[in-house]
Design a protein around this motif. Structure first.
Motif, mmCIF file in Angstrom:
data_model
loop_
_atom_site.group_PDB
_atom_site.id
_atom_site.type_symbol
_atom_site.label_atom_id
_atom_site.label_comp_id
_atom_site.label_asym_id
_atom_site.label_seq_id
_atom_site.Cartn_x
_atom_site.Cartn_y
_atom_site.Cartn_z
ATOM 1 N N ALA A 205 1.594 -2.820 3.684
ATOM 2 C CA ALA A 205 0.849 -2.286 2.540
ATOM 3 C C ALA A 205 -0.602 -2.736 2.586
ATOM 4 C CB ALA A 205 1.508 -2.736 1.235
ATOM 5 N N ALA A 206 -0.829 -4.007 2.914
ATOM 6 C CA ALA A 206 -2.194 -4.520 2.988
ATOM 7 C C ALA A 206 -2.970 -3.845 4.120
ATOM 8 C CB ALA A 206 -2.176 -6.037 3.187
ATOM 9 N N THR A 207 -2.318 -3.658 5.265
ATOM 10 C CA THR A 207 -2.986 -3.013 6.405
ATOM 11 C C THR A 207 -3.358 -1.577 6.089
ATOM 12 O OG1 THR A 207 -1.798 -4.426 7.973
ATOM 13 C CG2 THR A 207 -2.717 -2.368 8.832
ATOM 14 N N ILE B 110 -7.484 2.527 4.741
ATOM 15 C CA ILE B 110 -7.882 3.741 4.029
ATOM 16 C C ILE B 110 -9.132 3.538 3.177
ATOM 17 C CG2 ILE B 110 -6.584 3.533 1.857
ATOM 18 C CD1 ILE B 110 -5.686 6.488 2.465
ATOM 19 N N PHE B 111 -9.390 2.281 2.749
ATOM 20 C CA PHE B 111 -10.574 2.028 1.937
ATOM 21 C C PHE B 111 -11.778 1.573 2.762
ATOM 22 C CE2 PHE B 111 -7.522 1.772 -1.603
ATOM 23 C CZ PHE B 111 -8.177 2.589 -2.518
ATOM 24 N N LEU B 112 -11.564 1.134 4.001
ATOM 25 C CA LEU B 112 -12.683 0.653 4.805
ATOM 26 C C LEU B 112 -13.791 1.697 4.948
ATOM 27 C CD1 LEU B 112 -13.973 -1.541 6.534
ATOM 28 C CD2 LEU B 112 -12.634 -0.681 8.488
ATOM 29 N N PHE C 65 -4.467 5.247 8.847
ATOM 30 C CA PHE C 65 -5.073 5.257 7.525
ATOM 31 C C PHE C 65 -6.596 5.174 7.592
ATOM 32 C CE2 PHE C 65 -0.716 4.281 6.228
ATOM 33 C CZ PHE C 65 -0.591 5.214 5.210
ATOM 34 N N LEU C 66 -7.144 4.601 8.653
ATOM 35 C CA LEU C 66 -8.589 4.647 8.835
ATOM 36 C C LEU C 66 -9.049 6.090 9.035
ATOM 37 C CD1 LEU C 66 -11.224 2.974 9.221
ATOM 38 C CD2 LEU C 66 -10.744 3.060 11.682
ATOM 39 N N GLU C 67 -8.338 6.854 9.879
ATOM 40 C CA GLU C 67 -8.673 8.256 10.095
ATOM 41 C C GLU C 67 -8.497 9.063 8.800
ATOM 42 O OE1 GLU C 67 -6.101 9.368 13.267
ATOM 43 O OE2 GLU C 67 -7.422 8.601 14.838
ATOM 44 N N THR C 68 -7.412 8.767 8.077
ATOM 45 C CA THR C 68 -7.164 9.481 6.827
ATOM 46 C C THR C 68 -8.269 9.208 5.818
ATOM 47 O OG1 THR C 68 -4.770 9.356 7.187
ATOM 48 C CG2 THR C 68 -5.513 9.834 4.959
ATOM 49 N N GLY C 69 -8.650 7.935 5.668
ATOM 50 C CA GLY C 69 -9.695 7.587 4.716
ATOM 51 C C GLY C 69 -11.036 8.183 5.054
ATOM 52 N N THR C 70 -11.237 8.507 6.317
ATOM 53 C CA THR C 70 -12.509 9.083 6.747
ATOM 54 C C THR C 70 -12.614 10.556 6.381
ATOM 55 O OG1 THR C 70 -12.562 7.528 8.597
ATOM 56 C CG2 THR C 70 -14.021 9.420 8.749
ATOM 57 N N ALA D 179 -0.530 2.315 0.084
ATOM 58 C CA ALA D 179 0.133 1.017 -0.012
ATOM 59 C C ALA D 179 1.651 1.184 -0.070
ATOM 60 C CB ALA D 179 -0.366 0.251 -1.233
ATOM 61 N N PHE D 180 2.117 2.212 -0.769
ATOM 62 C CA PHE D 180 3.546 2.500 -0.844
ATOM 63 C C PHE D 180 4.096 2.817 0.542
ATOM 64 C CE2 PHE D 180 7.072 5.469 -1.224
ATOM 65 C CZ PHE D 180 7.870 4.898 -2.201
ATOM 66 N N ILE D 181 3.378 3.660 1.291
ATOM 67 C CA ILE D 181 3.829 4.036 2.634
ATOM 68 C C ILE D 181 3.802 2.826 3.558
ATOM 69 C CG2 ILE D 181 3.323 5.486 4.630
ATOM 70 C CD1 ILE D 181 2.095 7.495 2.598
ATOM 71 N N GLY D 182 2.708 2.054 3.505
ATOM 72 C CA GLY D 182 2.631 0.853 4.330
ATOM 73 C C GLY D 182 3.742 -0.123 4.024
#
Length: 383
Positions: free
Chosen positions: A278-280, A285-287, A213-218, A266-269
């Motif tokens: 969900a929190a992770t 994704i927002f970081l 999700f970090l890569e996705t958010g980027t 969050a749904f996927i997490g």
């Protein structure tokens, strides 16, 4: 008290916006403009417009980044963190609650009927978005070529979607100059969360979830809906964390929340590792959005004036359009391949009605999803 006042004002404002901000990013930006320009005079109209332009230039959900930007302008880095977190928190809570109910009761026939109208609604939302986006980004033959190439590459699954976007930007940049990483294997097949908190699964799965999700958010260029092709390719087709129908329903739940659509993460997490997952996923994704604004804010104006960066992003935008358009078939396929003619006709009629409501009547996306789910619940048992 005076020192704390700006932070308290930011928290109160963005908790409110995060709770009542239905209608998508344009509605969020309109509410923010009314609150911080017209009512509070925290920013001038020119400063607000400049902030929107800068945020839309960056990858990530523009409305969330604008909230962070307003907080940064009002109270520095801490203000940006407070405004961003408060804007995200209410919708995160709503998505997690709906995700828990979905996975807890999805085998009940009434719940299956409830989401019968979700796929036509989500498909109509993406179609309407593609129509709007095409008017803005398809301005010359190169852009058409990049959009079509991105559509074909995404459908063929030849390379990851984020690489398609990067390549499109590079081609656009090189074209102007001429005229003047491997994905890690992540998790096994998705499982329904039997542990709401997810602590037992979190140590093993937190790292892969966060990285993905970090890569996705980027690479979420062009608005929150860009997340759909990025997630659909990996989450459904490659790693099979969710089924195609669960993914459609997850997108619908994300549209029902008042926050940014990227909270589908969050749904996927939650599906993978409960609340901790969900929190992770949400944190990952927002970081990038927080980092882009809080670390780069002093440089944003200079970046926006850089011709090379502008041309790179001009190539990314049509590729985004092609990648999003490629998700229409996988999302619509469960309904269109139904053995029951009545379900097929219901899906087609609901899709057409939703598209008219979005394009002609300009209805908010959450209303379209809510009506679709309501019709599925009432008409589904009769089909």
């Amino acid at each position: 008290m005076a020192d704390r006042s700006p932070l308290l004002e930011l928290a109160a404002l963005f908790l409110t916006l995060g709770t009542v901000g239905f209608g998508g990013p344009q509605a969020h930006l309109a509410m923010m403009e009314e609150a911080v320009v017209q009512h509070r005079q925290w920013l001038t109209p020119e400063e607000f417009s400049e902030g929107v332009a800068l945020c839309e230039m960056l990858p990530g959900p523009a409305s969330t980044q604008m909230g962070i930007y307003i907080g940064y302008r009002r109270a520095g880095w801490l203000g940006g963190v407070v405004s961003g977190v408060c804007f995200i928190a209410p919708a995160f809570a709503i998505v997690v609650a709906l995700a828990w109910a979905y996975f807890r009761f999805q085998t009940v026939p009434a719940v299956q009927d409830l989401f019968l109208g979700a796929a036509p609604a989500v498909t109509a939302i993406i179609t309407a978005f593609c129509l709007r986006l095409s008017q803005r980004v398809l301005k010359e033959p190169l852009h058409w070529g990049l959009a079509i190439a991105a559509l074909i590459l995404t459908l063929s699954e030849a390379i990851p979607v984020f690489l398609v976007l990067v390549l499109a930007g590079a081609i656009s940049w090189l074209w102007v100059q001429r005229s003047q990483a491997a994905w890690l294997p992540l998790l096994p097949a998705a499982i329904g969360p039997t542990d709401f908190w997810g602590w037992s699964q979190w140590p093993e799965r937190s790292g892969p979830l966060f990285r993905f999700f970090l890569e996705t958010g980027t690479f979420v260029f062009g608005g929150g809906l860009v997340i759909i092709p990025l997630l659909q390719q990996q989450v459904v087709q490659q790693w099979q964390w969710l089924t195609a129908q669960q993914f459609v329903d997850g997108v619908a739940i994300g549209q029902l929340s008042p926050g940014p659509v990227v909270l589908t993460a969050a749904f996927i997490g939650f599906a993978v590792a409960g609340l901790s997952g969900a929190a992770t996923a949400t944190f990952g994704i927002f970081l990038p959005s927080f980092l882009f604004i809080l670390l780069a804010a002093p440089l944003l104006q200079r970046l926006r004036q850089n011709q090379g960066i502008q041309q790179f992003l001009r190539g990314v935008s049509p590729a985004v359009l092609g990648a999003i358009a490629a998700t229409l078939w996988p999302l619509a396929r469960p309904s269109l391949q139904s053995d029951q003619l009545s379900i097929l006709l219901f899906s087609l009629l609901l899709f057409a009605g939703n598209l008219v409501a979005l394009v002609r009547w300009k209805r908010p996306t959450w209303q379209v999803v809510l009506v679709g789910i309501g019709l599925g619940f009432t008409i589904g048992p009769l089909l």
